[in-house]
Write a protein that holds these residues in place. Sequence first.
Motif, PDB file in Angstrom:
ATOM      1  N   ILE A  14       0.860  -1.191   0.000  1.00 13.00           N
ATOM      2  CA  ILE A  14       0.000   0.000   0.000  1.00 13.00           C
ATOM      3  C   ILE A  14       0.891   1.233   0.000  1.00 13.00           C
ATOM      4  O   ILE A  14       1.815   1.358   0.799  1.00 13.00           O
ATOM      5  CB  ILE A  14      -0.945   0.015   1.223  1.00 13.00           C
ATOM      6  CG1 ILE A  14      -1.876  -1.204   1.187  1.00 13.00           C
ATOM      7  CG2 ILE A  14      -1.760   1.307   1.256  1.00 13.00           C
ATOM      8  CD1 ILE A  14      -2.747  -1.362   2.427  1.00 13.00           C
ATOM      9  N   TYR A  22      -3.134   3.753  -2.595  1.00  9.92           N
ATOM     10  CA  TYR A  22      -3.238   2.694  -3.604  1.00  9.92           C
ATOM     11  C   TYR A  22      -2.828   1.363  -2.997  1.00  9.92           C
ATOM     12  O   TYR A  22      -1.762   1.251  -2.411  1.00  9.92           O
ATOM     13  CB  TYR A  22      -2.304   3.035  -4.774  1.00  9.92           C
ATOM     14  CG  TYR A  22      -2.553   2.271  -6.053  1.00  9.92           C
ATOM     15  CD1 TYR A  22      -2.358   0.890  -6.118  1.00  9.92           C
ATOM     16  CD2 TYR A  22      -2.954   2.926  -7.213  1.00  9.92           C
ATOM     17  CE1 TYR A  22      -2.574   0.184  -7.289  1.00  9.92           C
ATOM     18  CE2 TYR A  22      -3.161   2.224  -8.405  1.00  9.92           C
ATOM     19  CZ  TYR A  22      -2.976   0.856  -8.432  1.00  9.92           C
ATOM     20  OH  TYR A  22      -3.184   0.163  -9.602  1.00  9.92           O
ATOM     21  N   MET A  23      -3.690   0.364  -3.144  1.00 10.98           N
ATOM     22  CA  MET A  23      -3.381  -0.976  -2.646  1.00 10.98           C
ATOM     23  C   MET A  23      -3.257  -1.942  -3.823  1.00 10.98           C
ATOM     24  O   MET A  23      -4.086  -1.942  -4.728  1.00 10.98           O
ATOM     25  CB  MET A  23      -4.464  -1.472  -1.687  1.00 10.98           C
ATOM     26  CG  MET A  23      -4.225  -2.908  -1.229  1.00 10.98           C
ATOM     27  SD  MET A  23      -5.150  -3.370   0.255  1.00 10.98           S
ATOM     28  CE  MET A  23      -6.829  -3.341  -0.363  1.00 10.98           C
ATOM     29  N   ASN A  39      -6.809  -1.445  -5.688  1.00  9.90           N
ATOM     30  CA  ASN A  39      -7.798  -0.484  -5.198  1.00  9.90           C
ATOM     31  C   ASN A  39      -7.110   0.854  -5.015  1.00  9.90           C
ATOM     32  O   ASN A  39      -6.087   0.959  -4.344  1.00  9.90           O
ATOM     33  CB  ASN A  39      -8.402  -0.946  -3.871  1.00  9.90           C
ATOM     34  CG  ASN A  39      -9.689  -0.206  -3.545  1.00  9.90           C
ATOM     35  OD1 ASN A  39      -9.879   0.927  -3.959  1.00  9.90           O
ATOM     36  ND2 ASN A  39     -10.581  -0.856  -2.807  1.00  9.90           N
ATOM     37  N   CYS A  66     -10.179   5.348   4.459  1.00  7.93           N
ATOM     38  CA  CYS A  66      -9.659   4.516   3.373  1.00  7.93           C
ATOM     39  C   CYS A  66      -8.917   3.301   3.934  1.00  7.93           C
ATOM     40  O   CYS A  66      -9.103   2.174   3.463  1.00  7.93           O
ATOM     41  CB  CYS A  66      -8.735   5.351   2.490  1.00  7.93           C
ATOM     42  SG  CYS A  66      -7.953   4.398   1.192  1.00  7.93           S
ATOM     43  N   LEU A  67      -8.082   3.529   4.963  1.00  3.81           N
ATOM     44  CA  LEU A  67      -7.326   2.422   5.563  1.00  3.81           C
ATOM     45  C   LEU A  67      -8.253   1.399   6.203  1.00  3.81           C
ATOM     46  O   LEU A  67      -7.976   0.200   6.200  1.00  3.81           O
ATOM     47  CB  LEU A  67      -6.330   2.957   6.599  1.00  3.81           C
ATOM     48  CG  LEU A  67      -5.088   3.637   6.007  1.00  3.81           C
ATOM     49  CD1 LEU A  67      -4.255   4.268   7.113  1.00  3.81           C
ATOM     50  CD2 LEU A  67      -4.242   2.649   5.214  1.00  3.81           C
ATOM     51  N   PHE A  70      -9.337  -0.733   3.387  1.00  3.69           N
ATOM     52  CA  PHE A  70      -8.236  -1.608   2.959  1.00  3.69           C
ATOM     53  C   PHE A  70      -8.046  -2.767   3.943  1.00  3.69           C
ATOM     54  O   PHE A  70      -7.736  -3.884   3.550  1.00  3.69           O
ATOM     55  CB  PHE A  70      -6.929  -0.813   2.847  1.00  3.69           C
ATOM     56  CG  PHE A  70      -6.829   0.069   1.611  1.00  3.69           C
ATOM     57  CD1 PHE A  70      -7.863   0.147   0.690  1.00  3.69           C
ATOM     58  CD2 PHE A  70      -5.678   0.819   1.370  1.00  3.69           C
ATOM     59  CE1 PHE A  70      -7.767   0.961  -0.450  1.00  3.69           C
ATOM     60  CE2 PHE A  70      -5.566   1.623   0.238  1.00  3.69           C
ATOM     61  CZ  PHE A  70      -6.616   1.698  -0.664  1.00  3.69           C
ATOM     62  N   ARG A  73      -9.994  -5.951   3.265  1.00  2.35           N
ATOM     63  CA  ARG A  73      -9.455  -6.846   2.223  1.00  2.35           C
ATOM     64  C   ARG A  73      -8.274  -7.676   2.744  1.00  2.35           C
ATOM     65  O   ARG A  73      -7.981  -8.759   2.250  1.00  2.35           O
ATOM     66  CB  ARG A  73      -9.027  -5.998   1.010  1.00  2.35           C
ATOM     67  CG  ARG A  73      -8.338  -6.783  -0.113  1.00  2.35           C
ATOM     68  CD  ARG A  73      -9.261  -7.815  -0.736  1.00  2.35           C
ATOM     69  NE  ARG A  73      -8.639  -8.629  -1.778  1.00  2.35           N
ATOM     70  CZ  ARG A  73      -7.862  -9.682  -1.578  1.00  2.35           C
ATOM     71  NH1 ARG A  73      -7.564 -10.053  -0.347  1.00  2.35           N
ATOM     72  NH2 ARG A  73      -7.384 -10.384  -2.593  1.00  2.35           N
TER      73      ARG A  73
END
Length: 510
Positions: A14, A22-23, A39, A66-67, A70, A73
């Motif tokens: 990430i 961005y991941m 993502n 956002c984190l 993430f 996932r």
Amino acid sequence: MHSKNNNFNEYAVIDLGSNSFYMLVVKKINDSLKVIYKNKKNIHLATGLDNEYQLSKSSIKRGISCLELFAERLKDFPVSHVKVVGTYTLRVAKNRHEFLRAAAKVFPYPIEVVSGQEEARLIYIGAINNEFVAKSDVKFIIDVGGGSTEIAIGINSTPILVESRPMGCVTYAKQFFPLQAIDRQSFERARFAAEQQVEKIIKLVKSKNISVAFGSSGTIKSIYNILLDIGVTDGIITPKRLDDLVSYVLEFKHFKDIDYPSLTKERKHVFVSGLAIFYGVFKAFGIQELHYTQSALREGLLYEMVGDHKIHQDICQQTIKNLIKQYNVDEAHANQVAITAQHFFKQWQQFSPVIIDKILESILYWSALLHEIGLSINFSGIQKHSAYIIRNSNMPGFNEEQQFLLSTLVKYHRKGFKLDTLPYFSLFENKQIYPLLQILRLAVLVNNQRSNTLDPNAFKLMVLDDDPYKIALTIDKAFAKSNRLIRLDLEQEQQYWQQNKPWQLELKIG
């Protein structure tokens, strides 16, 4: 926290950029990596930086949300399979710990903030592992990010120049195009500001005889895609094509008016400022041809995490060796201190309930090797000089906190100290840092006489009452008798520890 699973074959990186988070998730199948998930969220973190370099509450909140997404996932991922780095905005934000503490509550993986030079190195590593890039000899890579621009030049897989400049498409949009209006004067101001940023390295870059240049990042991808939109079939960026593109763009009156099929609504907010930076650097370095490459920071992180864990360790080792050589460190003495530190650490490990991983253990040994690096300035206050050099050196392979920890251990390696002045670390806990500092201080102290024949086995270290901060040091009777100065130094050290609860040093002769 997730347990280590040797059969787990997915990895995630990430990139917490100034423009977007961005991941990238890959699966290792045999010896190749297959991308299975991507993502990207436009967070515009850099827009939340004020003139005092404080991140606004709202930008922190956007990042944390956002984190949190993430993290969903990554539910089953072991910590060793996830690498998260923060770049320019988290580098410069004075209240970044506010962000990191809030992140730790919803995101169970360490966030490493990397220096600009380390970011440039990782971008280079990522780009050159792209098959097309690898074919060229002297390689030039530029990456125009949201808050900074990274430039790297290398021969084969070795970067020989890594630079980072504080100019990015988000920060320049805010600075030079506050109303998102497009006019030649604003564009030229942004372009010349970018040229000024690289002024000192123009001669050096031109002297390297670059055989081929590559660009990564959203800005350069957009330029490449727009060239395809307007009929340039190979997408290669040349001076003439870039001049024409700038002329076309300057015909628009506002960011939102820019009308190219490939340019997304999100990218429109930062495209003109990114183009101005790229144009300034391209012209300043006299580049004749530049190719877009998709591989950059994330691929560099993946390569070092998945490719071979030893690669990263080797880079760090080489960094330490280079510093030792550059500052003429007394290697025999430094090695003796490192051997003693290793002796103490192995004994400490047998008794302590605290887990210290391989990276932290290595940082202990490296701090032993570098503790006298400041001797090149002056012996008086050597610990401060050594810490300053380590803190301000370019250290490939180290993230900012690892480098800061190294300099902190060295800063506190001798004389009186106050534990409450130790800085805050987001990646490490005091229960890990304190023992490293205790061991380093003892290793340096028992080698005060600079005898290369000192036998570490004359000392036996134990942890008392399962308390990692309470140390008993037993000194061999014969050694104590013939080394009274070391014993006196240890008694002085005992007093320093007493002034810093919960530390405790018990000395025994046996």
